[in-house]
Design a protein around this motif. Structure first.
Motif, mmCIF file in Angstrom:
data_model
loop_
_atom_site.group_PDB
_atom_site.id
_atom_site.type_symbol
_atom_site.label_atom_id
_atom_site.label_comp_id
_atom_site.label_asym_id
_atom_site.label_seq_id
_atom_site.Cartn_x
_atom_site.Cartn_y
_atom_site.Cartn_z
ATOM 1 N N TYR A 330 0.833 -1.201 0.000
ATOM 2 C CA TYR A 330 0.000 0.000 0.000
ATOM 3 C C TYR A 330 0.874 1.260 0.000
ATOM 4 C CZ TYR A 330 -3.902 -3.068 1.252
ATOM 5 O OH TYR A 330 -4.854 -4.063 1.255
ATOM 6 N N SER A 331 1.736 1.393 1.012
ATOM 7 C CA SER A 331 2.491 2.630 1.166
ATOM 8 C C SER A 331 3.616 2.760 0.147
ATOM 9 C CB SER A 331 3.044 2.731 2.592
ATOM 10 O OG SER A 331 3.794 1.583 2.928
ATOM 11 N N GLU A 332 4.406 1.707 -0.038
ATOM 12 C CA GLU A 332 5.477 1.805 -1.022
ATOM 13 C C GLU A 332 4.926 1.673 -2.441
ATOM 14 O OE1 GLU A 332 8.445 2.895 -0.103
ATOM 15 O OE2 GLU A 332 7.479 2.930 1.867
ATOM 16 N N GLY A 333 3.793 0.957 -2.586
ATOM 17 C CA GLY A 333 3.114 0.941 -3.882
ATOM 18 C C GLY A 333 2.618 2.322 -4.264
ATOM 19 N N TYR A 334 2.221 3.110 -3.259
ATOM 20 C CA TYR A 334 1.836 4.510 -3.474
ATOM 21 C C TYR A 334 2.994 5.282 -4.096
ATOM 22 C CZ TYR A 334 0.447 9.315 -2.122
ATOM 23 O OH TYR A 334 0.135 10.665 -2.117
ATOM 24 N N PHE A 335 4.196 5.122 -3.521
ATOM 25 C CA PHE A 335 5.333 5.901 -4.011
ATOM 26 C C PHE A 335 5.878 5.380 -5.331
ATOM 27 C CE2 PHE A 335 5.564 7.264 0.522
ATOM 28 C CZ PHE A 335 5.293 8.606 0.263
ATOM 29 N N ALA A 336 5.745 4.069 -5.575
ATOM 30 C CA ALA A 336 6.105 3.568 -6.901
ATOM 31 C C ALA A 336 5.175 4.173 -7.954
ATOM 32 C CB ALA A 336 6.012 2.046 -6.918
ATOM 33 N N SER A 337 3.914 4.338 -7.596
ATOM 34 C CA SER A 337 2.939 4.949 -8.500
ATOM 35 C C SER A 337 3.263 6.431 -8.723
ATOM 36 C CB SER A 337 1.523 4.810 -7.927
ATOM 37 O OG SER A 337 1.188 3.459 -7.719
ATOM 38 N N LEU A 338 3.643 7.122 -7.652
ATOM 39 C CA LEU A 338 4.024 8.531 -7.771
ATOM 40 C C LEU A 338 5.236 8.689 -8.679
ATOM 41 C CD1 LEU A 338 3.867 11.535 -6.834
ATOM 42 C CD2 LEU A 338 5.319 10.885 -4.905
ATOM 43 N N ALA A 339 6.264 7.864 -8.470
ATOM 44 C CA ALA A 339 7.464 7.937 -9.297
ATOM 45 C C ALA A 339 7.150 7.641 -10.758
ATOM 46 C CB ALA A 339 8.514 6.964 -8.767
ATOM 47 N N LEU A 340 6.276 6.668 -10.986
ATOM 48 C CA LEU A 340 5.903 6.319 -12.359
ATOM 49 C C LEU A 340 5.094 7.433 -12.999
ATOM 50 C CD1 LEU A 340 5.896 4.325 -14.625
ATOM 51 C CD2 LEU A 340 4.053 3.058 -13.501
ATOM 52 N N ASP A 341 4.218 8.055 -12.220
ATOM 53 C CA ASP A 341 3.423 9.179 -12.719
ATOM 54 C C ASP A 341 4.338 10.304 -13.187
ATOM 55 O OD1 ASP A 341 1.227 10.696 -13.364
ATOM 56 O OD2 ASP A 341 0.427 10.803 -11.331
ATOM 57 N N PHE A 342 5.304 10.680 -12.352
ATOM 58 C CA PHE A 342 6.201 11.780 -12.689
ATOM 59 C C PHE A 342 7.099 11.429 -13.864
ATOM 60 C CE2 PHE A 342 6.332 14.597 -8.640
ATOM 61 C CZ PHE A 342 4.957 14.620 -8.635
ATOM 62 N N SER A 343 7.500 10.165 -13.956
ATOM 63 C CA SER A 343 8.316 9.740 -15.088
ATOM 64 C C SER A 343 7.546 9.867 -16.394
ATOM 65 C CB SER A 343 8.779 8.297 -14.882
ATOM 66 O OG SER A 343 9.618 7.879 -15.938
ATOM 67 N N LEU A 344 6.286 9.433 -16.388
ATOM 68 C CA LEU A 344 5.450 9.548 -17.591
ATOM 69 C C LEU A 344 5.211 11.000 -17.972
ATOM 70 C CD1 LEU A 344 2.579 6.892 -17.465
ATOM 71 C CD2 LEU A 344 4.153 7.333 -19.359
ATOM 72 N N LEU A 345 4.906 11.835 -16.990
ATOM 73 C CA LEU A 345 4.670 13.251 -17.271
ATOM 74 C C LEU A 345 5.913 13.898 -17.876
ATOM 75 C CD1 LEU A 345 2.658 14.124 -14.056
ATOM 76 C CD2 LEU A 345 1.818 14.405 -16.389
ATOM 77 N N LEU A 383 2.460 4.898 -24.543
ATOM 78 C CA LEU A 383 2.158 6.271 -24.138
ATOM 79 C C LEU A 383 3.353 7.204 -24.287
ATOM 80 C CD1 LEU A 383 0.118 5.571 -20.873
ATOM 81 C CD2 LEU A 383 -0.794 6.457 -23.023
ATOM 82 N N SER A 384 4.538 6.689 -23.994
ATOM 83 C CA SER A 384 5.713 7.563 -23.915
ATOM 84 C C SER A 384 6.699 7.417 -25.063
ATOM 85 C CB SER A 384 6.466 7.275 -22.610
ATOM 86 O OG SER A 384 7.036 5.975 -22.642
ATOM 87 N N GLY A 385 6.643 6.274 -25.755
ATOM 88 C CA GLY A 385 7.664 6.017 -26.772
ATOM 89 C C GLY A 385 8.978 5.582 -26.166
ATOM 90 N N GLU A 386 9.008 5.384 -24.857
ATOM 91 C CA GLU A 386 10.232 5.006 -24.149
ATOM 92 C C GLU A 386 10.146 3.562 -23.652
ATOM 93 O OE1 GLU A 386 12.824 6.978 -23.894
ATOM 94 O OE2 GLU A 386 11.877 8.770 -24.733
ATOM 95 N N ASP A 387 11.331 2.938 -23.515
ATOM 96 C CA ASP A 387 11.425 1.594 -22.958
ATOM 97 C C ASP A 387 11.543 1.712 -21.443
ATOM 98 O OD1 ASP A 387 12.053 -0.950 -22.122
ATOM 99 O OD2 ASP A 387 13.511 -1.332 -23.714
ATOM 100 N N TYR A 388 10.585 1.133 -20.725
ATOM 101 C CA TYR A 388 10.568 1.271 -19.268
ATOM 102 C C TYR A 388 11.190 0.067 -18.544
ATOM 103 C CZ TYR A 388 8.169 5.656 -18.493
ATOM 104 O OH TYR A 388 7.878 6.999 -18.395
#
Length: 545
Positions: A330-345, A383-388
Motif C-alpha cells: 500500500y504505502s510503497e506501492g503509493y510511491f512507486a505509483s508517484l514515481a511512475l506518474d512523474f516519469s510519464l509526465l 504512451l511515452s515512446g520510451e522503454d521502461y
C-alpha cells in the motif's frame, strides 16, 4: 479459504457445524471432509442435493459474517458453500428475516423482498448482503444510481456523507472512460471498535468506530477509505493482474503486481477527493507529508522491492519484522505509483500521466482476462515512446530509494519543516501500550545499534527509574548526540547498554512550496493533480485552499 480483498488464508470453514446433506427424497447422503474447506458428497445416482449447516457469524471485523438482533452481514466467502462444478450457474439467495428489516446488496433483486440473484458464484461472492435495521439514502451521479446504507448509530452526518460521495462518484472521468456498473452500494458499519473496509464488484463495506466521524481528521479517514474502495471497482474488480484471474477461493492467488492493485489505489484516492473539492490542497499535502515521513521511518523499504512484497503478501506477518525487513504494497506501492506518474509526465511533456495507464488497463484488459507485467510495460511504451525496462528494474524489481526533494521539485514542492521546528533526541524504538516493553526497534536506529531488541523491557535511564508515562518526557531531557546508559531486562536478564541519541524534528514533516516556483513547475503540478497552483506569491496556501 480466503475472501476477496484480503490476501490471507483464513479459517472460514471453522464456523460450520451440524453439516448435513440430503437427496431429493430427504434421505441423508454420505460425505467426507476432504480438506479444511471442502466436503465431498458421495452420490450413487443423479439427484438434487440439499446442504444445511449452522454458521458461526460473529466475525464483524473480518467482514465475512455477522448476525445479531439488529442486522446480518453476509459475505458469501464466509457464509455460503459452493460446488466448483456448478460455480458458473445462476444463483438465487432468499433470506428469512424479521418483518421490519430491509435487505441490500449489489446483486440484482430476486423479484421479492430479501431476495437476490447473481449470474454465477463469482458475482455472489463479490456482492455481500446487508440486511437489518439501517439508515438508507439513494442518489444519482453521472447517470449511475448509488445507495448508502449505514448500520449502527454514531456521530456521522448522513447528509454530508451523501454530498461528498456524490462529488467523489462524479470524478470517474478523471481516470476512466466508463463504468463497470449501473448501480453501486456504499455499505457502512458504525461499530463498537471494529474497523476496516473491503472492495466488491459493485459495492463496498466500510467499518469505522461509531464515534469517529465528527472531527475533521476522523472524517477524512472515512472519506479516503470510501474513495479507496470506490476506485477498486475499476482497479481490481474490473481489471486485475493475471495471478488473480480467475479467483481460486481454495488457495493463495499469487501476483507480483499487488502494488498496482493496492498501492495505486491508495495513490489515486486523495487525488479524486481533491479534484472533487471534498478535501483541500492543505489536507492533500498533509496526507502526502505523513506518507513520506512514515516511509522514511520504515527500514524495510531498503530491503524488499514492491515486486517481492506483492508475491510475499500472503505470508506477511506484520509487526516489528515487517517494519524492518519488508516493503508495504500500500504505502510503497503509493510511491512507486508517484514515481511512475512523474516519469510519464516528464517523458511525454505532460501529455500523459499514470491515470492514462489505468485508463488503458480498463479499456484493454477487462476481465475475464488479467493483465501481466509485460502488458503494463507495453502501455507505458505506447504512451511515452520510451522503454521502461530499466525504470521497472530500479523501482519495482529492486528496493526503491526515492529522493523526495528532487522528485517533488518537478511540481514546485519540497518536504520540510516549519520555522519553529527544532532538533530533538531520537531513540528509534517504541513502547507497547502502557508498558516499558519494546514493541518496535528500527533497524540501524540508535536503539538497534546499541544492542536493544524487540521485547526488551526498559527500567532506567542513567540509573534513574522510568515509567511508561514518563519515558517520552525523559528522552526530551537529552539532545542529539548525547550518550545515555539504558538499564533493561532482556530475556529476564538485567543488563546495561550505552545508547547514542539520534535526531528528529519536533514538528511534523510538511510539503511546502519551493521558493519562486517556475511556470513549468506550476504546469507540471496541474497536469499531476488537475487543479490550479494553490499557493500565493509568498508561498502560503490561498485562503480558499
Amino acid at each position: 479459504m480466503w475472501r476477496t480483498g484480503k490476501y490471507q488464508v483464513l479459517p472460514l470453514a471453522d464456523g460450520i457445524r451440524y453439516f448435513s446433506v440430503k437427496d431429493e427424497a430427504g434421505n441423508s447422503l454420505p460425505y467426507t471432509r476432504t480438506a479444511s474447506g471442502e466436503w465431498t458428497v458421495e452420490l450413487e445416482q443423479p439427484t438434487s442435493v440439499t446442504v444445511t449447516y449452522q454458521l458461526y457469524a460473529n466475525q464483524l471485523g473480518q467482514r465475512v459474517g455477522h448476525i445479531d438482533g439488529t442486522h446480518a452481514f453476509l459475505d458469501a466467502s464466509g457464509s455460503l458453500v459452493y460446488s466448483p462444478e456448478f460455480k458458473g450457474q445462476k444463483v438465487k439467495v432468499e433470506l428469512a428475516v424479521p418483518n421490519e428489516w430491509q435487505s441490500y446488496s449489489g446483486m440484482e433483486s430476486g423479484g421479492k423482498p430479501h431476495s437476490f440473484v447473481a449470474n454465477n458464484y463469482d458475482v455472489l461472492v463479490d456482492s455481500p448482503i446487508e440486511t437489518g435495521i439501517s439508515h438508507h439514502r439513494a442518489f444519482s451521479t453521472d447517470g449511475r444510481d448509488y445507495e448508502l446504507v449505514i448500520w449502527g448509530e454514531g456521530n456521522y452526518d448522513i447528509e454530508q456523507i451523501v454530498t461528498d460521495l456524490s462529488k467523489l462518484s462524479g470524478q470517474v472521468g478523471a481516470i476512466w472512460d466508463g463504468y463497470p456498473f449501473e448501480r453501486y452500494v456504499y455499505m457502512v458499519h458504525a461499530t463498537s471498535g471494529a474497523r476496516g473496509a473491503t472492495e466488491h464488484l459493485n459495492s463496498t463495506i466500510i467499518q469505522r468506530p461509531r464515534f469517529s466521524y465528527r472531527e475533521r481528521e476522523d472524517y477524512l479517514g472515512f472519506i479516503k477509505t470510501a474513495s479507496h474502495e470506490f476506485i477498486h471497482t475499476w482497479n481490481v474488480k474490473a481489471y486485475r493482474p493475471q495471478g488473480l484471474v480467475p479467483y481460486d477461493y481454495q488457495k493463495e492467488n499469487m501476483s507480483e503486481l499487488l502494488w498496482i492493485a493496492e498501492g495505486s489505489t491508495s495513490y489515486f484516492q486523495s487525488q479524486l477527493l481533491l479534484r472533487a473539492g471534498v478535501i483541500t490542497p492543505k489536507e492533500f499535502f498533509e496526507d502526502l507529508a505523513k506518507r513520506i515521513a512514515r516511509s522514511e521511518k520504515t527500514p524495510g523499504r531498503e530491503v524488499q522491492s514492491v515486486q517481492e512484497a506483492s508475491v510475499s503478501k500472503w505470508a506477511s506477518t506484520g509487526g516489528d519484522y515487517a517494519v524492518n525487513q519488508s516493503a508495504n504494497i500500500y504505502s510503497e506501492g503509493y510511491f512507486a505509483s508517484l514515481a511512475l506518474d512523474f516519469s510519464l509526465l516528464n517523458d511525454t511533456d505532460l501529455d500523459h500521466s499514470y491515470r492514462d495507464v489505468h485508463k488503458a488497463l480498463y479499456n484493454q484488459h477487462k476481465l475475464p482476462v488479467g493483465y501481466s507485467v509485460s502488458d503494463v510495460k507495453q502501455i507505458l511504451q505506447d504512451l511515452s515512446g520510451e522503454d521502461y525496462q530499466q525504470w521497472w528494474q530500479t523501482h519495482v524489481n529492486s528496493p526503491m530509494s526515492l529522493d523526495f526533494t528532487s522528485l517533488l521539485e518537478n511540481v514546485g514542492l519540497k518536504p520540510g519543516y516549519g520555522d519553529d521546528s527544532k532538533a530533538t533526541a531520537y531513540t528509534g524504538m517504541k513502547l507497547s501500550d502502557d508498558s516499558l516493553i519494546l514493541s518496535e526497534v528500527l533497524r540501524d536506529g540508535p536503539a538497534w545499534n546499541a544492542g536493544i531488541v524487540l521485547g526488551d523491557e526498559i527500567v532506567a535511564i542513567d540509573g534513574l527509574k522510568v515509567s511508561s508515562k514518563s519515558f517520552e518526557s525523559r528522552i526530551k531531557d537529552f539532545k542529539a548526540g548525547d550518550q545515555v546508559v539504558v538499564s533493561l531486562f532482556s530475556d529476564d536478564r538485567l543488563k546495561q547498554v550505552t545508547l547514542k541519541m539520534g535526531e528528529q524534528q519536533t514538528d511534523k514533516l510538511q510539503v511546502l512550496s519551493v521558493d519562486k516556483p517556475s511556470r513549468g513547475q506550476k504546469a507540471f503540478f496541474k497536469a499531476w493533480l488537475g487543479i490550479d497552483w494553490p499557493f500565493d506569491n509568498k508561498g502560503e496556501l490561498k485562503s480558499d485552499s
